[in-house]
Design a protein around this motif. Structure first.
Motif, PDB file in Angstrom:
ATOM      1  N   THR A  24       0.897  -1.250  -0.071  1.00 37.51           N
ATOM      2  CA  THR A  24       0.023  -0.044   0.085  1.00 37.51           C
ATOM      3  C   THR A  24       0.847   1.316  -0.054  1.00 37.51           C
ATOM      4  O   THR A  24       0.633   1.997  -0.777  1.00 37.51           O
ATOM      5  CB  THR A  24      -0.932  -0.164   1.055  1.00 37.51           C
ATOM      6  N   LEU A  25       2.144   1.155   0.795  1.00 36.64           N
ATOM      7  CA  LEU A  25       2.986   2.217   0.772  1.00 36.64           C
ATOM      8  C   LEU A  25       3.343   2.771  -0.612  1.00 36.64           C
ATOM      9  O   LEU A  25       3.371   3.680  -0.970  1.00 36.64           O
ATOM     10  CB  LEU A  25       4.020   2.153   1.864  1.00 36.64           C
ATOM     11  N   ALA A  26       3.761   1.591  -1.394  1.00 28.71           N
ATOM     12  CA  ALA A  26       4.377   1.722  -2.607  1.00 28.71           C
ATOM     13  C   ALA A  26       3.230   2.384  -3.428  1.00 28.71           C
ATOM     14  O   ALA A  26       3.592   3.064  -4.285  1.00 28.71           O
ATOM     15  CB  ALA A  26       4.971   0.336  -3.122  1.00 28.71           C
ATOM     16  N   GLU A  27       2.265   1.635  -3.629  1.00 26.40           N
ATOM     17  CA  GLU A  27       1.021   2.242  -4.742  1.00 26.40           C
ATOM     18  C   GLU A  27       0.585   3.427  -4.023  1.00 26.40           C
ATOM     19  O   GLU A  27       0.628   4.579  -5.016  1.00 26.40           O
ATOM     20  CB  GLU A  27      -0.275   1.401  -4.275  1.00 26.40           C
ATOM     21  N   LEU A  28       0.534   4.103  -3.043  1.00 29.84           N
ATOM     22  CA  LEU A  28       0.384   5.456  -2.380  1.00 29.84           C
ATOM     23  C   LEU A  28       1.625   6.251  -3.116  1.00 29.84           C
ATOM     24  O   LEU A  28       1.166   7.370  -3.541  1.00 29.84           O
ATOM     25  CB  LEU A  28       0.527   5.334  -1.106  1.00 29.84           C
ATOM     26  N   ALA A  29       2.912   5.635  -2.835  1.00 37.73           N
ATOM     27  CA  ALA A  29       3.918   6.517  -3.468  1.00 37.73           C
ATOM     28  C   ALA A  29       3.740   6.770  -4.852  1.00 37.73           C
ATOM     29  O   ALA A  29       4.317   7.967  -5.510  1.00 37.73           O
ATOM     30  CB  ALA A  29       5.202   5.984  -2.983  1.00 37.73           C
ATOM     31  N   VAL A  30       3.536   5.824  -5.629  1.00 36.78           N
ATOM     32  CA  VAL A  30       3.436   6.103  -6.968  1.00 36.78           C
ATOM     33  C   VAL A  30       2.260   7.210  -7.420  1.00 36.78           C
ATOM     34  O   VAL A  30       2.536   7.817  -8.216  1.00 36.78           O
ATOM     35  CB  VAL A  30       2.996   4.598  -7.829  1.00 36.78           C
ATOM     36  N   PHE A  31       0.879   6.725  -6.845  1.00 34.56           N
ATOM     37  CA  PHE A  31       0.022   7.824  -6.914  1.00 34.56           C
ATOM     38  C   PHE A  31       0.467   9.125  -6.593  1.00 34.56           C
ATOM     39  O   PHE A  31       0.257  10.219  -7.363  1.00 34.56           O
ATOM     40  CB  PHE A  31      -1.216   7.502  -5.939  1.00 34.56           C
ATOM     41  N   GLY A  32       1.352   9.275  -5.613  1.00 33.41           N
ATOM     42  CA  GLY A  32       1.912  10.672  -4.890  1.00 33.41           C
ATOM     43  C   GLY A  32       2.833  11.142  -6.144  1.00 33.41           C
ATOM     44  O   GLY A  32       2.746  12.349  -6.438  1.00 33.41           O
ATOM     45  N   GLU A  33       3.658  10.468  -6.710  1.00 36.73           N
ATOM     46  CA  GLU A  33       4.628  10.964  -7.401  1.00 36.73           C
ATOM     47  C   GLU A  33       4.175  11.327  -8.842  1.00 36.73           C
ATOM     48  O   GLU A  33       4.323  12.225  -9.546  1.00 36.73           O
ATOM     49  CB  GLU A  33       5.647   9.833  -7.686  1.00 36.73           C
ATOM     50  N   ARG A  34       3.003  10.282  -9.338  1.00 30.81           N
ATOM     51  CA  ARG A  34       2.513  10.405 -10.839  1.00 30.81           C
ATOM     52  C   ARG A  34       1.277  11.308 -10.832  1.00 30.81           C
ATOM     53  O   ARG A  34       1.155  11.801 -12.169  1.00 30.81           O
ATOM     54  CB  ARG A  34       2.519   9.116 -11.442  1.00 30.81           C
ATOM     55  N   VAL A  35       0.539  11.170  -9.783  1.00 35.62           N
ATOM     56  CA  VAL A  35      -0.659  11.602 -10.069  1.00 35.62           C
ATOM     57  C   VAL A  35      -0.907  13.021  -9.429  1.00 35.62           C
ATOM     58  O   VAL A  35      -1.904  13.800  -9.792  1.00 35.62           O
ATOM     59  CB  VAL A  35      -2.022  10.739  -9.938  1.00 35.62           C
ATOM     60  N   LEU A  36      -0.562  13.012  -7.914  1.00 30.80           N
ATOM     61  CA  LEU A  36      -0.664  14.173  -7.297  1.00 30.80           C
ATOM     62  C   LEU A  36       0.388  14.844  -7.121  1.00 30.80           C
ATOM     63  O   LEU A  36       0.712  15.918  -6.409  1.00 30.80           O
ATOM     64  CB  LEU A  36      -0.973  13.463  -5.811  1.00 30.80           C
ATOM     65  N   GLY A  37       1.399  15.057  -8.013  1.00 35.40           N
ATOM     66  CA  GLY A  37       2.390  15.945  -8.335  1.00 35.40           C
ATOM     67  C   GLY A  37       3.127  16.101  -6.973  1.00 35.40           C
ATOM     68  O   GLY A  37       3.601  17.394  -6.783  1.00 35.40           O
ATOM     69  N   GLY A  38       3.632  15.054  -6.365  1.00 35.90           N
ATOM     70  CA  GLY A  38       4.363  15.162  -5.307  1.00 35.90           C
ATOM     71  C   GLY A  38       3.875  15.643  -4.107  1.00 35.90           C
ATOM     72  O   GLY A  38       4.561  16.033  -3.312  1.00 35.90           O
ATOM     73  N   ALA A  39       2.346  15.849  -4.149  1.00 30.89           N
ATOM     74  CA  ALA A  39       1.749  16.484  -2.973  1.00 30.89           C
ATOM     75  C   ALA A  39       1.730  15.785  -1.621  1.00 30.89           C
ATOM     76  O   ALA A  39       1.583  16.403  -0.445  1.00 30.89           O
ATOM     77  CB  ALA A  39       0.458  16.837  -3.271  1.00 30.89           C
ATOM     78  N   LEU A  40       2.132  14.414  -1.571  1.00 30.99           N
ATOM     79  CA  LEU A  40       2.351  13.540  -0.478  1.00 30.99           C
ATOM     80  C   LEU A  40       3.466  13.596   0.288  1.00 30.99           C
ATOM     81  O   LEU A  40       4.728  13.534  -0.405  1.00 30.99           O
ATOM     82  CB  LEU A  40       1.921  11.996  -0.833  1.00 30.99           C
ATOM     83  N   GLY A  41       3.593  13.763   1.586  1.00 29.10           N
ATOM     84  CA  GLY A  41       4.792  13.426   2.331  1.00 29.10           C
ATOM     85  C   GLY A  41       4.984  11.810   2.240  1.00 29.10           C
ATOM     86  O   GLY A  41       4.152  11.295   1.857  1.00 29.10           O
ATOM     87  N   THR A  42       6.297  11.557   2.878  1.00 31.69           N
ATOM     88  CA  THR A  42       6.524  10.116   2.691  1.00 31.69           C
ATOM     89  C   THR A  42       5.507   9.387   3.753  1.00 31.69           C
ATOM     90  O   THR A  42       5.616   9.833   4.889  1.00 31.69           O
ATOM     91  CB  THR A  42       7.886  10.008   3.190  1.00 31.69           C
ATOM     92  N   PRO A  43       4.754   8.574   3.378  1.00 30.58           N
ATOM     93  CA  PRO A  43       3.729   7.608   4.172  1.00 30.58           C
ATOM     94  C   PRO A  43       4.530   6.689   5.207  1.00 30.58           C
ATOM     95  O   PRO A  43       5.575   6.233   4.796  1.00 30.58           O
ATOM     96  CB  PRO A  43       3.186   6.742   3.217  1.00 30.58           C
ATOM     97  N   ARG A  44       3.986   6.490   6.294  1.00 29.23           N
ATOM     98  CA  ARG A  44       4.762   5.566   7.276  1.00 29.23           C
ATOM     99  C   ARG A  44       3.548   4.882   7.977  1.00 29.23           C
ATOM    100  O   ARG A  44       2.324   5.048   7.877  1.00 29.23           O
ATOM    101  CB  ARG A  44       5.189   6.516   8.463  1.00 29.23           C
ATOM    102  N   VAL A  45       3.892   3.652   8.594  1.00 31.67           N
ATOM    103  CA  VAL A  45       2.734   2.971   9.241  1.00 31.67           C
ATOM    104  C   VAL A  45       2.856   3.432  10.588  1.00 31.67           C
ATOM    105  O   VAL A  45       3.811   3.506  11.320  1.00 31.67           O
ATOM    106  CB  VAL A  45       3.311   1.364   9.350  1.00 31.67           C
ATOM    107  N   GLU A  46       1.450   3.718  11.248  1.00 26.06           N
ATOM    108  CA  GLU A  46       1.311   4.428  12.580  1.00 26.06           C
ATOM    109  C   GLU A  46       0.230   3.693  13.312  1.00 26.06           C
ATOM    110  O   GLU A  46      -0.830   3.042  12.548  1.00 26.06           O
ATOM    111  CB  GLU A  46       0.983   5.797  12.538  1.00 26.06           C
ATOM    112  N   ARG A  47       0.496   3.113  14.554  1.00 24.42           N
ATOM    113  CA  ARG A  47      -0.234   2.302  15.468  1.00 24.42           C
ATOM    114  C   ARG A  47      -1.274   3.205  16.432  1.00 24.42           C
ATOM    115  O   ARG A  47      -0.580   4.107  17.013  1.00 24.42           O
ATOM    116  CB  ARG A  47       0.215   1.213  16.244  1.00 24.42           C
TER     117      ARG A  47
END
Ligand SMILES: C[S@@+](CC[C@H](N)C(=O)[O-])C[C@H]1O[C@@H](n2cnc3c(N)ncnc32)[C@H](O)[C@@H]1O
Length: 341
Positions: A24-47
């Motif tokens: 999911t992190l990888a998919e989110l990162a590809v969306f961030g890079e390719r579709v959302l113009g780098g608008a996402l910070g680096t995702p992390r797992v949080e409990r």
């Protein structure tokens, strides 16, 4: 920066177990890079509480970005995160039909529907048409379509879908399933049965609504019972935005040659098929392929695609899709573009 938390669907955890968060992190990162113009910070797992979320910062996630994220293959719920509190956000999925389109069929060799959606998403996001993700009627080809999981996911998104499958039994089973399904759902449709270049072909025009269908608006689905090496002959060249396939694993599914003869090497098939699949793609289109790393290393598959005239995507998120399916299968994804959009 505002923070968000994504809850991964329980079915995703069942499918990938330990690898769910990483994929999911990888998919989110590809969306961030390719579709959302780098608008996402680096995702992390949080409990939080006793549940794991994927948390990420994002500068002003607007309606559009939320609509894009709603279609992540594992998205169950999305929250705005502030002061340790979760505020639920509405997910706006592209889904056009009931989910049983993807779940009813059960058979040995089926590509899991969550993974199929991930593979399609990552490939769509990698094409030159990614900025139109929410508006475009994409044309999707699965040149190793089996019983149609990719085709069904493409239809689910409201896209046109085409498949090629060498196994006559799979072709028949999918044709029977999809005819039955549109009937059961009382969807307006037309079925065309015939041949193309001597190969059996079935095509359906499927209406999203009655009024639209009367005005000639329909989704187009076609499947041809042929070798993937004939993809560019049975469909017009340069007619697909994306090509998406789960390659034979070289384990239960042997790959088959043009006349149906079995070969145990999926890599040989990929090498021969790469230029054919490139020919099927529009310039700017993307190919996404999943395969078993135990039969071919990532570099070898990427090189086979490059030899076929495609440009493999190699930024860090694209290198994070490898995951274990079972003892014999370690699956990975390579995405490559047809240059020249
Ligand atoms: C891993 S399965 C894909 C399953 C599919 N995604 C599904 O969910 O039904 C690979 C498929 O490739 C097909 N195949 C193998 N060699 C082929 C060839 N040369 N041309 C077309 N299809 C081929 C197999 O029959 C099998 O259905």
């Amino acid at each position: 920066m505002p923070e968000y938390a994504l809850l991964v669907s329980p079915s995703t955890n069942r499918v990938y177990s330990d690898a769910a968060a990483g994929l999911t992190l990888a998919e989110l990162a590809v969306f961030g890079e390719r579709v959302l113009g780098g608008a996402l910070g680096t995702p992390r797992v949080e409990r939080m509480g006793s549940v794991e979320y994927l948390a990420f910062g994002a500068e002003g996630l607007g309606e559009r970005a939320l609509a894009v994220l709603s279609n992540l293959s594992s998205a169950f719920a999305l929250f705005a995160l502030a002061d340790g509190r979760l505020r639920p956000l509405e997910l706006r999925r592209l889904d056009r039909f009931d989910s049983d389109l993807l779940t009813i069929q059960r058979y040995a060799g089926k590509t899991n529907e969550t993974f199929t959606k991930l593979l399609l998403n990552v490939t769509l996001a990698s094409s030159a048409f990614a900025p139109e993700l929410l508006e475009r009627t994409f044309t999707v080809l699965d040149p190793l379509c089996g019983r149609g999981t990719t085709l069904n996911q493409a239809l689910m998104y409201g896209f046109d879908a085409a498949g090629v499958e060498i196994d006559g039994k799979d072709f028949d089973a999918y044709a029977a399933f999809i005819k039955r399904w549109v009937k059961d759902k009382r969807l307006k449709h037309r079925v065309h049965v015939g041949h193309v270049k001597g190969h059996r072909r079935i095509a359906l025009d499927i209406g999203l609504d009655k009024a639209g269908f009367r005005q000639g608006k329909a989704l187009h689905l076609a499947v041809v019972n042929a070798s993937t090496l004939e993809s560019a002959e049975v469909y017009p060249p340069r007619s697909f935005d994306v090509v998406v396939a789960d390659a034979p694993y070289g384990v239960k599914h042997a790959s088959a040659g043009p006349r149906g003869e079995l070969s145990r090497s999926p890599l040989e098939l990929l090498k021969e098929a790469a230029p054919v699949w490139r020919e099927a793609l529009r310039p700017g289109g993307a190919l996404g392929i999943a395969w078993n790393v135990r039969v071919a290393r990532r570099e070898v598959v990427a090189e086979a695609l490059a030899q076929g005239g495609l440009e493999p995507c190699d930024s860090p998120p694209y290198r994070r899709f490898q995951h274990r399916v079972d003892q014999a299968i370690l699956r990975d994804v390579v995405v490559a573009r047809r240059p020249g959009a």
